[in-house]
Motif scaffolding. Sequence first.
Motif, PDB file in Angstrom:
ATOM      1  N   ALA A 119      -7.858  13.120   4.370  1.00 63.01           N
ATOM      2  CA  ALA A 119      -7.062  11.907   4.498  1.00 63.01           C
ATOM      3  C   ALA A 119      -7.623  10.912   5.518  1.00 63.01           C
ATOM      4  O   ALA A 119      -7.730   9.712   5.222  1.00 63.01           O
ATOM      5  N   LEU A 154       4.352   6.036   3.015  1.00 64.15           N
ATOM      6  CA  LEU A 154       3.944   7.436   2.909  1.00 64.15           C
ATOM      7  C   LEU A 154       4.879   8.154   1.947  1.00 64.15           C
ATOM      8  O   LEU A 154       6.108   8.113   2.102  1.00 64.15           O
ATOM      9  N   THR A 196       0.792  12.174  -1.499  1.00 64.97           N
ATOM     10  CA  THR A 196       0.226  13.507  -1.696  1.00 64.97           C
ATOM     11  C   THR A 196       1.071  14.275  -2.695  1.00 64.97           C
ATOM     12  O   THR A 196       2.248  13.960  -2.924  1.00 64.97           O
ATOM     13  N   LEU A 224      -4.420  13.891  -2.904  1.00 65.76           N
ATOM     14  CA  LEU A 224      -3.975  12.705  -2.167  1.00 65.76           C
ATOM     15  C   LEU A 224      -4.561  11.469  -2.833  1.00 65.76           C
ATOM     16  O   LEU A 224      -5.728  11.464  -3.246  1.00 65.76           O
ATOM     17  N   LEU A 263       0.262   5.683   0.433  1.00 69.47           N
ATOM     18  CA  LEU A 263      -0.529   6.910   0.563  1.00 69.47           C
ATOM     19  C   LEU A 263       0.371   8.047   0.121  1.00 69.47           C
ATOM     20  O   LEU A 263       1.442   8.268   0.704  1.00 69.47           O
ATOM     21  N   PRO A 318       2.305  14.068   3.765  1.00 69.32           N
ATOM     22  CA  PRO A 318       1.151  13.166   3.834  1.00 69.32           C
ATOM     23  C   PRO A 318       0.673  12.883   5.252  1.00 69.32           C
ATOM     24  O   PRO A 318      -0.432  12.372   5.449  1.00 69.32           O
ATOM     25  N   TRP A 350       0.812  -1.210   0.000  1.00 71.30           N
ATOM     26  CA  TRP A 350       0.000   0.000   0.000  1.00 71.30           C
ATOM     27  C   TRP A 350       0.854   1.272   0.000  1.00 71.30           C
ATOM     28  O   TRP A 350       1.941   1.306   0.569  1.00 71.30           O
ATOM     29  N   ILE A 354      -1.448   2.946   9.603  1.00 67.69           N
ATOM     30  CA  ILE A 354      -0.487   2.963   8.498  1.00 67.69           C
ATOM     31  C   ILE A 354       0.715   2.082   8.830  1.00 67.69           C
ATOM     32  O   ILE A 354       1.204   1.322   7.981  1.00 67.69           O
ATOM     33  N   VAL A 378      -4.595   7.006  -2.390  1.00 64.44           N
ATOM     34  CA  VAL A 378      -4.214   5.766  -1.727  1.00 64.44           C
ATOM     35  C   VAL A 378      -4.117   4.704  -2.815  1.00 64.44           C
ATOM     36  O   VAL A 378      -5.092   4.440  -3.525  1.00 64.44           O
ATOM     37  N   LEU A 412      -8.836   7.203   4.354  1.00 61.39           N
ATOM     38  CA  LEU A 412      -8.119   6.040   4.859  1.00 61.39           C
ATOM     39  C   LEU A 412      -9.084   5.066   5.536  1.00 61.39           C
ATOM     40  O   LEU A 412      -9.012   3.849   5.326  1.00 61.39           O
TER      41      LEU A 412
END
Length: 568
Positions: free
Chosen positions: A548, A486, A462, A530, A460, A467, A458, A479, A532, A552
């Motif tokens: 965010a 990130l 920005t 942003l 995430l 982020p 995964w 996270i 994901v 999430l």
Amino acid sequence: MTTLDTDVVVIGAGPVGLTLANLIGVRGHRATVLETRHELIDYPRGVGLDDESIRTLCTAGLWQQIQPYTVPHHVVRLVNGEGRVLATNDPKSQEFGYPRKHGFIQPLVDKELAAGLDRFPGTTLRFGHRVVGLEDRGDHVAVTAEQLGAGGDVTGTLTLTARYAVGCEGGSSFTRKWMGVQFEGKSPSTRWVVVDVDNDPIGTPSVYLGADPRRPYVSIGLPQGIRRWEFMLHDDEPTELVDDPAFMHSLLQRHVPDPAALTIINQRTFTHHGRVAADFRKGRVFIAGDAAHLMPVWLGQGWNSGIRDATNLAWKLTAVLGGDAGDALLDTYTDERRKHASDMIDVNMAAGTVMKMGRLGGRLRDASASALNLVPKWKSYFTELRFKPMPRYASGVVVDQATLTPGRAEAGFKRGRLAPFTDSAGELSPVGLQFIQPRVNTSSATDVLLDEVTGDWWTLATWGTDPTAFLSPADLELIHRHRITLVSFMPETQRAWAEKRYADSPAPVTVVGDHTGALKDWFDVRACGLVVLRPDRFVAAACLTQQAPKALAAVVTAGSLVKEGGRR
């Protein structure tokens, strides 16, 4: 607790089964592949490899080994019976990091996929094992196979237990029949003969689709000096006719000066199919590749569609096996993959209709093609491969961008669904689409592909900001638990500033320098700051940076991700 022989039993050692087993192994789990044959198929079948599949092969750690058996940037030309080009498919975009289309030699690629399994302790490939029984026992499966001698005689039986089983054994799939699902669609009666020759007597590097009313054909330049032809057989021509050298010479004499001098390395007859299973899952048993869908060969998507299945299913299986997600995540496999496979079948069937038009239809087609080529917008529709439906997941592990509702995602923002919070140059949501892969810079790497930075789990990310700015301690704990990388995308001119600024962020942030401008261009026309990204690089959620936490949380729900415990 039952001690299991393996985590996943994969039935069938074709490219889909082997890719799936490699992706399971890369992520730390065990797979056992059972194959009826005593060796891999040694004749070419698939010949087209696309950029999405290459991303998967990179994830599996095998692209460097496979690349020598490919030729990049296959150009496809549709020609009529007079040899006039009606349409050219020559996509220049490399949005996913590689040329859109490659030619390849499947037996050599399959060998590398099989050899890749040797890297993983507990992962094995067993030839001479014909699966004859499946049993879903609630918390695991039992797979029974007959052990076959060199002559095909049964020498014994083997039963393996595993958490899951996946049938990748082709169109006549035992697994699909065991599941009892319908195989919907049709199989046109048209037969084709494929001929592969060594020492290409033509030498042109690309692909010609011959829409010749007299006899449609395909001519393909492949790596290592191989040329492939495919010729349609007429209804009044028996299949046995292809065994007559004189008949085969008559097919080839319009294409080469001396058919008798050709070195034929493969000759087979096949029928195109357009079918898709009603469901890809039953309990702990799944199907993928040709076991789940069959499609004509026109756009070279049979092989690639199967690899998409393996990519989608592999990360979900490993998430559940690792305790990161609940079983409900696996239900999204059919939701996401079936529709796209069905769409690809429809496009391929339509392409076949264009190829097989008779004399009157052919004249109308040729006139229409000439007119369309005069309009740049329509010409680019073929040139850039825009008629090929890109995978877009409208349900599954996705979050609607306007409402941040998990599980479904609308494609656009009609009637101001995002107002009043944002203005945007675009009205389409990126959710459910594959994210781009430009070349980027980081503090430790220069001009590398983005996947090498974000990894295979995964992310995430920005644009232009930290982020972690709007994430709570609970969000950061989530996270950490799910190993979410990130990332802050920055203009290269600001990368050094951001690395210094974010050094004290409450969680590690990787700053990515956008030295080509591709990432800025991507965000510039989309109403989000942003994203994901899922382990398969599809966008699970897109939102404003201040949203965010809600985005999430919606991803956690859509993906059935565990909120407490689980593997760190």
